[in-house]
Design a protein around this motif. Structure first.
Motif, mmCIF file in Angstrom:
data_model
loop_
_atom_site.group_PDB
_atom_site.id
_atom_site.type_symbol
_atom_site.label_atom_id
_atom_site.label_comp_id
_atom_site.label_asym_id
_atom_site.label_seq_id
_atom_site.Cartn_x
_atom_site.Cartn_y
_atom_site.Cartn_z
ATOM 1 N N MET A 1 0.846 -1.184 0.000
ATOM 2 C CA MET A 1 0.000 0.000 0.000
ATOM 3 C C MET A 1 0.888 1.243 0.000
ATOM 4 S SD MET A 1 -3.200 -0.862 2.550
ATOM 5 C CE MET A 1 -2.253 -1.330 3.982
ATOM 6 N N LYS A 2 0.521 2.209 -0.843
ATOM 7 C CA LYS A 2 1.281 3.455 -0.913
ATOM 8 C C LYS A 2 0.328 4.647 -0.932
ATOM 9 C CE LYS A 2 5.131 1.587 -3.679
ATOM 10 N NZ LYS A 2 5.899 1.739 -4.944
ATOM 11 N N LEU A 3 0.646 5.655 -0.137
ATOM 12 C CA LEU A 3 -0.022 6.941 -0.208
ATOM 13 C C LEU A 3 0.980 7.975 -0.701
ATOM 14 C CD1 LEU A 3 -2.045 7.039 3.156
ATOM 15 C CD2 LEU A 3 -2.883 6.424 0.878
ATOM 16 N N LYS A 4 0.542 8.794 -1.652
ATOM 17 C CA LYS A 4 1.428 9.808 -2.215
ATOM 18 C C LYS A 4 0.756 11.169 -2.178
ATOM 19 C CE LYS A 4 3.721 6.610 -5.443
ATOM 20 N NZ LYS A 4 4.053 6.332 -6.877
ATOM 21 N N HIS A 5 1.370 12.102 -1.464
ATOM 22 C CA HIS A 5 0.938 13.506 -1.404
ATOM 23 C C HIS A 5 -0.542 13.616 -1.017
ATOM 24 C CE1 HIS A 5 4.788 14.516 -3.108
ATOM 25 N NE2 HIS A 5 4.558 13.744 -4.157
ATOM 26 N N VAL A 6 -0.904 12.892 0.040
ATOM 27 C CA VAL A 6 -2.304 12.827 0.466
ATOM 28 C C VAL A 6 -2.614 13.941 1.455
ATOM 29 C CG1 VAL A 6 -3.929 11.459 1.848
ATOM 30 C CG2 VAL A 6 -2.624 10.384 0.005
ATOM 31 N N ASN A 7 -3.747 14.600 1.217
ATOM 32 C CA ASN A 7 -4.224 15.671 2.091
ATOM 33 C C ASN A 7 -5.678 15.406 2.468
ATOM 34 O OD1 ASN A 7 -1.999 17.947 1.939
ATOM 35 N ND2 ASN A 7 -2.254 17.144 -0.134
ATOM 36 N N LYS A 8 -5.988 15.673 3.751
ATOM 37 C CA LYS A 8 -7.353 15.456 4.232
ATOM 38 C C LYS A 8 -7.717 16.539 5.225
ATOM 39 C CE LYS A 8 -11.261 13.494 5.380
ATOM 40 N NZ LYS A 8 -12.433 13.569 4.460
ATOM 41 N N SER A 9 -8.908 17.106 5.053
ATOM 42 C CA SER A 9 -9.419 18.122 5.975
ATOM 43 C C SER A 9 -10.808 17.726 6.450
ATOM 44 C CB SER A 9 -9.505 19.489 5.289
ATOM 45 O OG SER A 9 -8.234 19.930 4.870
ATOM 46 N N PHE A 10 -11.132 18.173 7.659
ATOM 47 C CA PHE A 10 -12.503 18.130 8.155
ATOM 48 C C PHE A 10 -12.932 19.583 8.356
ATOM 49 C CE2 PHE A 10 -10.895 13.963 9.736
ATOM 50 C CZ PHE A 10 -11.773 13.143 9.028
ATOM 51 N N GLY A 11 -13.712 20.074 7.409
ATOM 52 C CA GLY A 11 -14.054 21.486 7.446
ATOM 53 C C GLY A 11 -12.803 22.326 7.238
ATOM 54 N N SER A 12 -12.550 23.241 8.160
ATOM 55 C CA SER A 12 -11.365 24.097 8.056
ATOM 56 C C SER A 12 -10.148 23.492 8.749
ATOM 57 C CB SER A 12 -11.668 25.468 8.678
ATOM 58 O OG SER A 12 -11.998 25.321 10.057
ATOM 59 N N ASN A 13 -10.312 22.310 9.327
ATOM 60 C CA ASN A 13 -9.223 21.667 10.061
ATOM 61 C C ASN A 13 -8.444 20.719 9.154
ATOM 62 O OD1 ASN A 13 -7.553 20.715 12.116
ATOM 63 N ND2 ASN A 13 -9.040 19.153 12.757
ATOM 64 N N GLN A 14 -7.203 21.057 8.849
ATOM 65 C CA GLN A 14 -6.340 20.203 8.027
ATOM 66 C C GLN A 14 -5.767 19.104 8.922
ATOM 67 O OE1 GLN A 14 -5.588 21.008 4.671
ATOM 68 N NE2 GLN A 14 -4.211 19.297 4.295
ATOM 69 N N VAL A 15 -6.178 17.848 8.688
ATOM 70 C CA VAL A 15 -5.748 16.762 9.576
ATOM 71 C C VAL A 15 -4.615 15.929 8.982
ATOM 72 C CG1 VAL A 15 -7.931 16.595 10.804
ATOM 73 C CG2 VAL A 15 -7.608 15.279 8.707
ATOM 74 N N LEU A 16 -4.466 15.926 7.665
ATOM 75 C CA LEU A 16 -3.333 15.262 7.014
ATOM 76 C C LEU A 16 -2.736 16.221 5.989
ATOM 77 C CD1 LEU A 16 -4.725 11.645 6.303
ATOM 78 C CD2 LEU A 16 -3.384 12.425 8.277
ATOM 79 N N THR A 17 -1.414 16.362 6.017
ATOM 80 C CA THR A 17 -0.735 17.296 5.120
ATOM 81 C C THR A 17 0.381 16.581 4.364
ATOM 82 O OG1 THR A 17 -1.185 19.132 6.634
ATOM 83 C CG2 THR A 17 0.508 19.480 4.962
ATOM 84 N N ASP A 18 0.185 16.426 3.057
ATOM 85 C CA ASP A 18 1.210 15.874 2.160
ATOM 86 C C ASP A 18 1.790 14.559 2.711
ATOM 87 O OD1 ASP A 18 2.635 15.997 -0.257
ATOM 88 O OD2 ASP A 18 4.398 16.802 0.751
ATOM 89 N N ILE A 19 0.914 13.606 2.962
ATOM 90 C CA ILE A 19 1.330 12.315 3.519
ATOM 91 C C ILE A 19 1.887 11.425 2.413
ATOM 92 C CG2 ILE A 19 0.501 10.175 4.581
ATOM 93 C CD1 ILE A 19 0.731 12.473 6.540
ATOM 94 N N ASN A 20 3.103 10.943 2.624
ATOM 95 C CA ASN A 20 3.739 9.992 1.721
ATOM 96 C C ASN A 20 4.234 8.818 2.547
ATOM 97 O OD1 ASN A 20 4.139 11.489 -1.089
ATOM 98 N ND2 ASN A 20 4.561 12.979 0.534
ATOM 99 N N LEU A 21 3.751 7.627 2.234
ATOM 100 C CA LEU A 21 4.207 6.453 2.971
ATOM 101 C C LEU A 21 3.978 5.194 2.146
ATOM 102 C CD1 LEU A 21 1.545 4.734 4.215
ATOM 103 C CD2 LEU A 21 1.459 6.715 5.715
ATOM 104 N N GLU A 22 4.738 4.171 2.494
ATOM 105 C CA GLU A 22 4.597 2.852 1.871
ATOM 106 C C GLU A 22 4.498 1.817 2.971
ATOM 107 O OE1 GLU A 22 6.871 -0.183 -1.257
ATOM 108 O OE2 GLU A 22 7.511 1.912 -1.032
ATOM 109 N N ILE A 23 3.504 0.941 2.852
ATOM 110 C CA ILE A 23 3.292 -0.107 3.847
ATOM 111 C C ILE A 23 3.533 -1.449 3.172
ATOM 112 C CG2 ILE A 23 1.605 -1.196 5.373
ATOM 113 C CD1 ILE A 23 0.357 1.570 5.708
#
Length: 250
Positions: free
Chosen positions: A1-23
């Motif tokens: 599993m790989k995530l590349k440049h992942v961003n996630k917000s809940f409303g105005s709250n940025q909870v994930l910023t530019d996540i890059n990882l390999e599992i």
């Protein structure tokens, strides 16, 4: 599993910023970090219980997802069939006995026969030391027993990865040990596990790889041995380990 440049917000709250990882497959990957750091959101994104706004997700050689585009039902089904999710509150069906809890998904999603699904379920119950609980209802189990059933239910789908979100946080230490023993055995069998936990002693014992998350960013992504080595520790990680293990407080 790989995530590349992942961003996630809940409303105005940025909870994930530019996540890059390999599992990697066949290993135990443990996500640690302070409460609210985003580690559970990463885990839920891997199962698509949360969908980030941007970035890419690669799962084996068959699936590539662009989070900025609508998610297809086909991709969602493929991912859910190949990842098992274990929650901290078990999520067992209260009206079904334990055998039926474990066989429901294999029968309805994988279209297994009742006999085949039940044969597998009984083997898995023996594996988690609950062979005598097949006809019990969830409210007749302890928390540790219910969580072991949840693990057996995830295994019944024969997933490529099992994702566990704080699987022992609701348990007292004795019941927690029951669950951790099962997870240690799965690790020895090279089952691919991704675990969010606050139990650093368990993380140190089982993790091939550790990902340290804080404020929605990854501050460490590497071998478990190096994470716990004082010679290699980032000052923030050293403070975190000290606070979680009560080191240097007395």
């Amino acid at each position: 599993m790989k995530l590349k440049h992942v961003n996630k917000s809940f409303g105005s709250n940025q909870v994930l910023t530019d996540i890059n990882l390999e599992i990697p497959a066949g290993q135990v990957t443990v996500l640690v970090g302070p409460s609210g750091s985003g580690k559970s959101t990463i885990l839920r994104s891997l199962n698509l219980l949360e969908q980030p706004e941007s970035g890419h997700y690669e799962f084996d050689e068959h699936l590539q997802i662009d989070f900025s585009q609508p998610l297809s039902k086909k991709d969602l089904l493929y991912l859910r069939q190949n990842t098992g999710m274990v929650f901290q509150d078990y999520n067992l069906f209260s009206h079904l006995n334990i055998l039926d809890n474990i066989t429901a998904a294999p029968r309805h999603v994988l279209k297994q026969s009742k006999a085949a699904a039940e044969a597998t379920a009984k083997k898995l119950l023996a594996k988690v030391n609950l062979a005598d609980k097949a006809q019990s209802l969830p409210d007749q189990l302890s928390g540790g027993q219910a969580q072991r059933v949840a693990i057996a239910r995830a295994l019944a789908m024969n997933p490529k990865f099992i994702l566990l979100d704080e699987p022992t946080s609701a348990l007292d230490p004795e019941l927690e040990a029951e669950v951790l023993k099962v997870l240690l055995q799965l690790a020895k069998e090279k089952q691919s596990l991704v675990i969010v936990t606050h139990n650093l002693a368990f993380a140190q014992a089982v993790a091939d790889k550790i990902i340290f998350v804080e404020a929605g960013q990854i501050l460490y992504d590497g071998p478990g041995t190096a994470f716990f080595s004082e010679e290699n520790q980032h000052p923030r990680i050293k403070r975190f380990i000290s606070s979680m293990t009560f080191t240097n407080l007395l």
